[in-house]
Design a protein around this motif. Structure first.
Motif, PDB file in Angstrom:
ATOM      1  N   HIS A 118     -45.180  44.198 -32.566  1.00 28.12           N
ATOM      2  CA  HIS A 118     -45.178  44.478 -34.002  1.00 28.12           C
ATOM      3  C   HIS A 118     -44.763  45.917 -34.285  1.00 28.12           C
ATOM      4  O   HIS A 118     -43.919  46.175 -35.159  1.00 28.12           O
ATOM      5  CB  HIS A 118     -46.567  44.214 -34.579  1.00 28.12           C
ATOM      6  CG  HIS A 118     -46.836  44.918 -35.874  1.00 28.12           C
ATOM      7  ND1 HIS A 118     -46.337  44.486 -37.081  1.00 28.12           N
ATOM      8  CD2 HIS A 118     -47.557  46.050 -36.139  1.00 28.12           C
ATOM      9  CE1 HIS A 118     -46.727  45.306 -38.043  1.00 28.12           C
ATOM     10  NE2 HIS A 118     -47.463  46.256 -37.507  1.00 28.12           N
ATOM     11  N   VAL A 119     -45.334  46.863 -33.554  1.00 26.66           N
ATOM     12  CA  VAL A 119     -45.029  48.274 -33.768  1.00 26.66           C
ATOM     13  C   VAL A 119     -43.549  48.542 -33.502  1.00 26.66           C
ATOM     14  O   VAL A 119     -42.873  49.240 -34.266  1.00 26.66           O
ATOM     15  CB  VAL A 119     -45.915  49.160 -32.868  1.00 26.66           C
ATOM     16  CG1 VAL A 119     -45.474  50.615 -32.930  1.00 26.66           C
ATOM     17  CG2 VAL A 119     -47.378  49.029 -33.282  1.00 26.66           C
ATOM     18  N   VAL A 120     -43.023  47.981 -32.429  1.00 25.92           N
ATOM     19  CA  VAL A 120     -41.625  48.209 -32.064  1.00 25.92           C
ATOM     20  C   VAL A 120     -40.680  47.579 -33.087  1.00 25.92           C
ATOM     21  O   VAL A 120     -39.710  48.211 -33.524  1.00 25.92           O
ATOM     22  CB  VAL A 120     -41.344  47.669 -30.646  1.00 25.92           C
ATOM     23  CG1 VAL A 120     -39.856  47.772 -30.327  1.00 25.92           C
ATOM     24  CG2 VAL A 120     -42.157  48.442 -29.612  1.00 25.92           C
ATOM     25  N   VAL A 121     -40.946  46.345 -33.484  1.00 26.08           N
ATOM     26  CA  VAL A 121     -40.080  45.659 -34.451  1.00 26.08           C
ATOM     27  C   VAL A 121     -40.078  46.397 -35.790  1.00 26.08           C
ATOM     28  O   VAL A 121     -39.027  46.551 -36.433  1.00 26.08           O
ATOM     29  CB  VAL A 121     -40.523  44.196 -34.638  1.00 26.08           C
ATOM     30  CG1 VAL A 121     -39.817  43.550 -35.831  1.00 26.08           C
ATOM     31  CG2 VAL A 121     -40.251  43.402 -33.365  1.00 26.08           C
ATOM     32  N   ARG A 122     -41.239  46.852 -36.215  1.00 21.79           N
ATOM     33  CA  ARG A 122     -41.349  47.561 -37.496  1.00 21.79           C
ATOM     34  C   ARG A 122     -40.432  48.778 -37.531  1.00 21.79           C
ATOM     35  O   ARG A 122     -39.832  49.102 -38.558  1.00 21.79           O
ATOM     36  CB  ARG A 122     -42.800  47.971 -37.726  1.00 21.79           C
ATOM     37  CG  ARG A 122     -43.062  48.797 -38.980  1.00 21.79           C
ATOM     38  CD  ARG A 122     -44.553  49.053 -39.119  1.00 21.79           C
ATOM     39  NE  ARG A 122     -44.841  50.023 -40.177  1.00 21.79           N
ATOM     40  CZ  ARG A 122     -44.872  51.337 -40.003  1.00 21.79           C
ATOM     41  NH1 ARG A 122     -44.642  51.850 -38.796  1.00 21.79           N
ATOM     42  NH2 ARG A 122     -45.159  52.144 -41.019  1.00 21.79           N
ATOM     43  N   GLU A 123     -40.313  49.484 -36.399  1.00 19.77           N
ATOM     44  CA  GLU A 123     -39.522  50.713 -36.361  1.00 19.77           C
ATOM     45  C   GLU A 123     -38.061  50.485 -36.006  1.00 19.77           C
ATOM     46  O   GLU A 123     -37.196  51.253 -36.421  1.00 19.77           O
ATOM     47  CB  GLU A 123     -40.115  51.688 -35.337  1.00 19.77           C
ATOM     48  CG  GLU A 123     -41.422  52.297 -35.759  1.00 19.77           C
ATOM     49  CD  GLU A 123     -41.789  53.480 -34.900  1.00 19.77           C
ATOM     50  OE1 GLU A 123     -42.234  54.489 -35.474  1.00 19.77           O
ATOM     51  OE2 GLU A 123     -41.627  53.409 -33.662  1.00 19.77           O
ATOM     52  N   ARG A 124     -37.777  49.443 -35.238  1.00 21.24           N
ATOM     53  CA  ARG A 124     -36.444  49.304 -34.656  1.00 21.24           C
ATOM     54  C   ARG A 124     -35.626  48.133 -35.194  1.00 21.24           C
ATOM     55  O   ARG A 124     -34.438  48.040 -34.911  1.00 21.24           O
ATOM     56  CB  ARG A 124     -36.566  49.181 -33.127  1.00 21.24           C
ATOM     57  CG  ARG A 124     -37.055  50.459 -32.479  1.00 21.24           C
ATOM     58  CD  ARG A 124     -37.312  50.304 -31.000  1.00 21.24           C
ATOM     59  NE  ARG A 124     -37.669  51.591 -30.420  1.00 21.24           N
ATOM     60  CZ  ARG A 124     -36.795  52.426 -29.849  1.00 21.24           C
ATOM     61  NH1 ARG A 124     -35.517  52.078 -29.772  1.00 21.24           N
ATOM     62  NH2 ARG A 124     -37.191  53.590 -29.351  1.00 21.24           N
ATOM     63  N   ARG A 125     -36.268  47.244 -35.944  1.00 18.92           N
ATOM     64  CA  ARG A 125     -35.533  46.097 -36.453  1.00 18.92           C
ATOM     65  C   ARG A 125     -35.790  45.909 -37.951  1.00 18.92           C
ATOM     66  O   ARG A 125     -36.498  44.984 -38.364  1.00 18.92           O
ATOM     67  CB  ARG A 125     -35.939  44.830 -35.674  1.00 18.92           C
ATOM     68  CG  ARG A 125     -35.434  44.803 -34.229  1.00 18.92           C
ATOM     69  CD  ARG A 125     -33.910  44.749 -34.159  1.00 18.92           C
ATOM     70  NE  ARG A 125     -33.387  43.561 -34.816  1.00 18.92           N
ATOM     71  CZ  ARG A 125     -33.204  42.390 -34.183  1.00 18.92           C
ATOM     72  NH1 ARG A 125     -33.494  42.284 -32.887  1.00 18.92           N
ATOM     73  NH2 ARG A 125     -32.729  41.368 -34.848  1.00 18.92           N
ATOM     74  N   PRO A 126     -35.203  46.787 -38.769  1.00 16.55           N
ATOM     75  CA  PRO A 126     -35.403  46.670 -40.209  1.00 16.55           C
ATOM     76  C   PRO A 126     -34.903  45.353 -40.774  1.00 16.55           C
ATOM     77  O   PRO A 126     -35.365  44.904 -41.822  1.00 16.55           O
ATOM     78  CB  PRO A 126     -34.618  47.868 -40.774  1.00 16.55           C
ATOM     79  CG  PRO A 126     -33.641  48.232 -39.695  1.00 16.55           C
ATOM     80  CD  PRO A 126     -34.329  47.919 -38.412  1.00 16.55           C
ATOM     81  N   ASP A 127     -33.952  44.711 -40.082  1.00 18.63           N
ATOM     82  CA  ASP A 127     -33.443  43.426 -40.543  1.00 18.63           C
ATOM     83  C   ASP A 127     -34.510  42.338 -40.478  1.00 18.63           C
ATOM     84  O   ASP A 127     -34.434  41.342 -41.197  1.00 18.63           O
ATOM     85  CB  ASP A 127     -32.241  42.994 -39.697  1.00 18.63           C
ATOM     86  CG  ASP A 127     -32.595  42.877 -38.215  1.00 18.63           C
ATOM     87  OD1 ASP A 127     -33.161  43.849 -37.657  1.00 18.63           O
ATOM     88  OD2 ASP A 127     -32.317  41.819 -37.626  1.00 18.63           O
ATOM     89  N   ALA A 128     -35.505  42.541 -39.622  1.00 20.48           N
ATOM     90  CA  ALA A 128     -36.585  41.563 -39.493  1.00 20.48           C
ATOM     91  C   ALA A 128     -37.891  42.058 -40.089  1.00 20.48           C
ATOM     92  O   ALA A 128     -38.710  41.265 -40.560  1.00 20.48           O
ATOM     93  CB  ALA A 128     -36.805  41.221 -38.014  1.00 20.48           C
ATOM     94  N   GLY A 165     -40.200  35.686 -43.472  1.00 23.73           N
ATOM     95  CA  GLY A 165     -41.188  35.493 -42.426  1.00 23.73           C
ATOM     96  C   GLY A 165     -40.670  34.800 -41.178  1.00 23.73           C
ATOM     97  O   GLY A 165     -40.964  35.239 -40.058  1.00 23.73           O
ATOM     98  N   PRO A 166     -39.899  33.709 -41.308  1.00 21.32           N
ATOM     99  CA  PRO A 166     -39.401  33.029 -40.104  1.00 21.32           C
ATOM    100  C   PRO A 166     -38.546  33.924 -39.215  1.00 21.32           C
ATOM    101  O   PRO A 166     -38.645  33.863 -37.981  1.00 21.32           O
ATOM    102  CB  PRO A 166     -38.587  31.865 -40.684  1.00 21.32           C
ATOM    103  CG  PRO A 166     -39.223  31.581 -42.004  1.00 21.32           C
ATOM    104  CD  PRO A 166     -39.624  32.925 -42.521  1.00 21.32           C
ATOM    105  N   ARG A 167     -37.705  34.752 -39.826  1.00 17.85           N
ATOM    106  CA  ARG A 167     -36.888  35.657 -39.012  1.00 17.85           C
ATOM    107  C   ARG A 167     -37.770  36.686 -38.312  1.00 17.85           C
ATOM    108  O   ARG A 167     -37.564  37.003 -37.131  1.00 17.85           O
ATOM    109  CB  ARG A 167     -35.844  36.358 -39.874  1.00 17.85           C
ATOM    110  CG  ARG A 167     -35.045  37.391 -39.087  1.00 17.85           C
ATOM    111  CD  ARG A 167     -33.760  37.786 -39.768  1.00 17.85           C
ATOM    112  NE  ARG A 167     -33.020  38.771 -38.989  1.00 17.85           N
ATOM    113  CZ  ARG A 167     -32.337  38.506 -37.885  1.00 17.85           C
ATOM    114  NH1 ARG A 167     -32.280  37.262 -37.427  1.00 17.85           N
ATOM    115  NH2 ARG A 167     -31.699  39.459 -37.232  1.00 17.85           N
ATOM    116  N   LEU A 168     -38.744  37.224 -39.029  1.00 20.45           N
ATOM    117  CA  LEU A 168     -39.660  38.176 -38.415  1.00 20.45           C
ATOM    118  C   LEU A 168     -40.365  37.546 -37.218  1.00 20.45           C
ATOM    119  O   LEU A 168     -40.469  38.165 -36.150  1.00 20.45           O
ATOM    120  CB  LEU A 168     -40.692  38.658 -39.436  1.00 20.45           C
ATOM    121  CG  LEU A 168     -41.833  39.516 -38.884  1.00 20.45           C
ATOM    122  CD1 LEU A 168     -41.307  40.799 -38.261  1.00 20.45           C
ATOM    123  CD2 LEU A 168     -42.839  39.828 -39.975  1.00 20.45           C
TER     124      LEU A 168
END
Length: 211
Positions: free
Chosen positions: A38-48, A58-61
C-alpha cells in the motif's frame, strides 16, 4: 535536514522489516506485506492510487496492489526506505512533510500495536504539536460522518471539534493518540472518553472514522 515524515518513514521500514511479511497489522485484512505494498503503490503508482479515494478506480488499485504484494518483501521495504521517485509529487520535501507525516505515523503504529508486546512510544513535544496542528485542520473532514457530536481535547485543555451534534462525546489524550482514534483505531488509542454511554459505544464501533 531531517523531517518528521522522513523519520517516520525510516521507522516504518525498520518495523516492517523486523516483523516480516506475514505479521498482523491494525489495518483490517492486511498483513505487513499488504501494508508495505500500500505504501509503495501510494507513492509510485498515481494511476492506481486514486482508487483509495474514488470507488470506481478500486478494481485497478486492487490489481496493482496484488502485483506489488507479490514482489519480494525485501524489495518493498527498500522502496519504502528510498522514498518516491523524482517524478512523484511526494518527492517534494514540503509535500512529503504535509502528506506523509500522519500517513507514516499511523502506519507505524498499525505495525507496532498489532504486536502482543507493544508499549507506548515517547514522542517529543514538538512532534506532538505538529500532529495537533494537522489534527485541528483535518478533524472536521475526517469526523464529518460520525454518529455523535465529537470533541477532541489535549491534556492541556486545547480542543478541536470533529463533529457538531448531540449527544457529545469528548475524547481526551495526547495528539498522537487522538489522531489514532480519529483515524479509525479507536480500540487501540490511549484516550479517555466522556459522555453518554450509548454514544460512546456508538463511537467505538463507528466505521465512519478514518479515511
Amino acid at each position: 535536514m531531517s523531517t518528521f515524515a522522513k523519520r517516520e518513514r525510516l521507522l516504518l521500514a525498520d518495523l516492517l522489516e523486523a516483523a516480516g511479511p506475514e505479521a498482523p497489522t491494525l489495518c483490517e485484512g492486511w498483513l505487513t506485506r499488504d501494508l508495505a505494498a500500500h505504501v509503495v503503490v501510494r507513492e509510485r503508482r498515481p494511476d492506481a492510487a486514486g482508487g483509495m479515494l474514488i470507488k470506481q478506480l478500486g478494481p485497478r488499485l486492487e490489481k496493482v496492489m496484488d502485483e506489488f504484494a507479490a514482489k519480494p518483501y525485501e524489495e518493498l521495504i527498500q522502496l519504502i526506505r528510498t522514498g518516491p521517485p523524482r517524478f512523484s509529487p511526494f518527492s517534494l520535501k514540503q509535500l512529503d512533510e504535509a502528506a506523509n507525516t500522519i500517513e507514516f505515523y499511523v502506519h507505524t503504529e498499525d505495525v507496532r500495536r498489532a504486536q502482543p508486546d507493544w508499549s507506548p512510544r515517547e514522542l517529543d513535544p514538538v512532534f506532538q504539536d505538529t500532529l495537533w496542528s494537522r489534527l485541528e485542520r483535518t478533524a472536521r473532514v475526517i469526523g464529518r460522518s460520525v454518529p455523535t457530536g465529537l470533541v477532541l481535547r489535549r491534556p492541556d485543555g486545547q480542543t478541536a471539534v470533529a463533529h457538531r451534534g448531540t449527544p457529545v462525546v469528548t475524547v481526551t489524550g495526547e495528539p498522537s493518540e487522538l489522531l489514532l482514534f480519529l483515524y479509525g483505531r479507536q480500540n487501540e488509542a490511549k484516550v479517555d472518553l466522556d459522555g453518554d454511554k450509548e454514544a460512546i459505544d456508538k463511537l467505538h464501533g463507528a466505521k465512519q472514522l478514518g479515511i
